[in-house]
Design a protein around this motif. Sequence first.
Motif, PDB file in Angstrom:
ATOM      1  N   LYS A 276       0.719  -6.844  -9.887  1.00 49.48           N
ATOM      2  CA  LYS A 276       0.615  -5.380  -9.899  1.00 49.48           C
ATOM      3  C   LYS A 276      -0.050  -4.929 -11.193  1.00 49.48           C
ATOM      4  O   LYS A 276       0.112  -5.549 -12.242  1.00 49.48           O
ATOM      5  CB  LYS A 276       1.997  -4.759  -9.765  1.00 49.48           C
ATOM      6  CG  LYS A 276       2.681  -5.082  -8.441  1.00 49.48           C
ATOM      7  CD  LYS A 276       4.109  -4.557  -8.394  1.00 49.48           C
ATOM      8  CE  LYS A 276       4.770  -4.933  -7.061  1.00 49.48           C
ATOM      9  NZ  LYS A 276       6.184  -4.489  -7.011  1.00 49.48           N
ATOM     10  N   VAL A 602      -1.762  -3.772  -6.161  1.00 47.15           N
ATOM     11  CA  VAL A 602      -1.153  -2.446  -6.072  1.00 47.15           C
ATOM     12  C   VAL A 602      -1.209  -1.841  -7.476  1.00 47.15           C
ATOM     13  O   VAL A 602      -0.803  -2.472  -8.452  1.00 47.15           O
ATOM     14  CB  VAL A 602       0.300  -2.532  -5.587  1.00 47.15           C
ATOM     15  CG1 VAL A 602       0.971  -1.166  -5.659  1.00 47.15           C
ATOM     16  CG2 VAL A 602       0.343  -3.059  -4.147  1.00 47.15           C
ATOM     17  N   LYS A 609       2.022   5.015  -6.740  1.00 44.56           N
ATOM     18  CA  LYS A 609       1.432   3.742  -6.330  1.00 44.56           C
ATOM     19  C   LYS A 609       0.169   3.997  -5.506  1.00 44.56           C
ATOM     20  O   LYS A 609       0.134   4.908  -4.671  1.00 44.56           O
ATOM     21  CB  LYS A 609       2.431   2.921  -5.499  1.00 44.56           C
ATOM     22  CG  LYS A 609       3.604   2.395  -6.308  1.00 44.56           C
ATOM     23  CD  LYS A 609       4.344   1.277  -5.595  1.00 44.56           C
ATOM     24  CE  LYS A 609       4.969   1.738  -4.292  1.00 44.56           C
ATOM     25  NZ  LYS A 609       5.778   0.657  -3.664  1.00 44.56           N
TER      26      LYS A 609
END
Length: 637
Positions: A276, A602, A609
Amino acid sequence: MEIFINGQQAYLKKNTSFEYISENPLFTGSDSYTLTITFPLKDCPQNIRIFGHLHRQDVAKNKVVFNCDIRDKDFYKSGSIVITQISEVEVKTQFLEGRSQQNFDDTFDDVYLNQLNLGYPNATQRKPSSMTAESAWDTGYPTRNWVPLPWVNNTSGNMQNAVEKDAYGDYHWSSELKTLTFQPYLLHILNKICQVMKYKGNFEEIENSKWKYLIICNTLPAAWGAWNFAVALPHWSLTEFFEELEKLMRGEFCINHKAKTISFQFSHKLASKTRKVHIERVVNKYQVEVSRENKSDYIGSTNQVYADNDDRMWAYKSCQWYIDEHKDEAHEYNTLSSLLNFAKTQKTCGVETHTSGRRTTTAYSRGYPRGAEAHGLFYAKDVDTYFIFWCYKAELVDTTHLYSQDMDYNWYRYTNRLIPVNQFGRKVIDKDAEDVEMNIVPVWLDYTDEGMGSCIFLECGEMGSAVSYTKETDANGNTTSNSTSGRETYGDETDYNSGALAQTTTGKAIALGEQEKSDAYFDKIYVGFWMNGNTNVHGGLPHPMVDKVEINDDFTYNSCSYSLRINQAKNDVTLSYIYKIDNKKKYTFSFLSDSIPDPRAVFFIEGSKYVCEKITATFHEDTGKSQLLKGVFYKII
């Protein structure tokens, strides 16, 4: 910054820059590429050594492609550079890497699946005496690369690989069977393609997954002599074939034409390797582009739908529209077993006998009585499947004469099955979203008779309805080839018994006019899972499994760990790389970063997000990559 082309350092035009774009393949299927990079030729002997021999005619045809490496501090990319324009003064190019490079190369665009030599079991192996039916079905991949399952050519009604059942319930090849036909495993076809094209294949991911057991059921009758697996496949380019497999298996084929390699990875596994990304240094507040349409190119924003697989029951197996309208009315059972217990009481209908004292009355109806629960939709929670009762047999039990109309009225006892419905319905993201059609489809399985159960059905058409070029290599390595069109069927209904004139075959063909021929016998690939004989259950014919549950006529059921459903439950791990996004709002952020983040990740930006579509970086001739990046994002909802 350094750029090496075919191993030689190239030099950019002074005070110029170019944009490097890293795309998320889940949007466009592309990877990384640049916009125009300009190299000077005038007064630059280093670049002349690289580009000076080029012909403008070749450049115009996009034929000039060089190996290229771009290096700048910790940034390193290796790919190809395409010459887009050349003059005496300068040359303009574009760098391609990864899937962008793969998409540009058209090597596989003009190679057709059904024109390859993908082999076939030899003449000895095709004899029923070479293996018993049971051993043929119990020995699977990789010991055997194919399996000879019974199947029906629905055009003629003939069963191929016919079998007989003995007194003990064991199957043996029919005494009249002369030649076997085979269904190959997908992995065998992939490896044969690599062999024929002289590429090295790495399909370890497939070999360690359920797709290891996938067989291709496209088969032609033995009498047609089509001894090449390719002949029964669609007229698809290899590019189309790999694209269809990617849709089915939710993965990505990496085809490196330079290194001559083909490999495969599942998309959810690629996503799991991506960390991420937290964007902390946002330079410009986002701009938002708002659209009225809830659409984007993101793979998670498209509906998936199977093409019709020719199955006469396909309307039942793909009826998402009906489930959407009536699922709230379904009779829900916690377990399939409890639903089957109820189903046993509903096997027959149409005749009801009632006894009261000494009096017995019989009531007749067309199917279940009006208002009966069996008319409804049923749902078994533990297998996440909808069911209905389907009538498959009618037996005459009584006749009533209507004197007023002077006619007989027949009454029947009806026999019903409990059948799953909508196993292969659309995967719906949004009713207004684009449908992506899948042309590798579950094979048609249908009932033969009560003693044999289900088997594969195929709509082969007539022999001679397609033209193909076939090759066969014998045990000594000798190759024979011929153009096969089969026996032409002209539908000759001439009544010679009444003295009609007997014209020549050529004369009749000319009189009929030009006949249409397709490029292939099938326009789809039909598949199912075969796990070394474990589907030869309940005394029925062996057949591949296409779903996790199938119901027998006695209301027992067969189960399978694997399914070809695309409308899977939300917790399906193979869908973990896909997110629901707000397609109507496209966000653009400018931010500072020492490196270019992976666009598959992400992203966390200002407390929300996001899924990234692409990131653009600017490279300057004198300073290299700028820290200022620009990204296009969609918010995860």
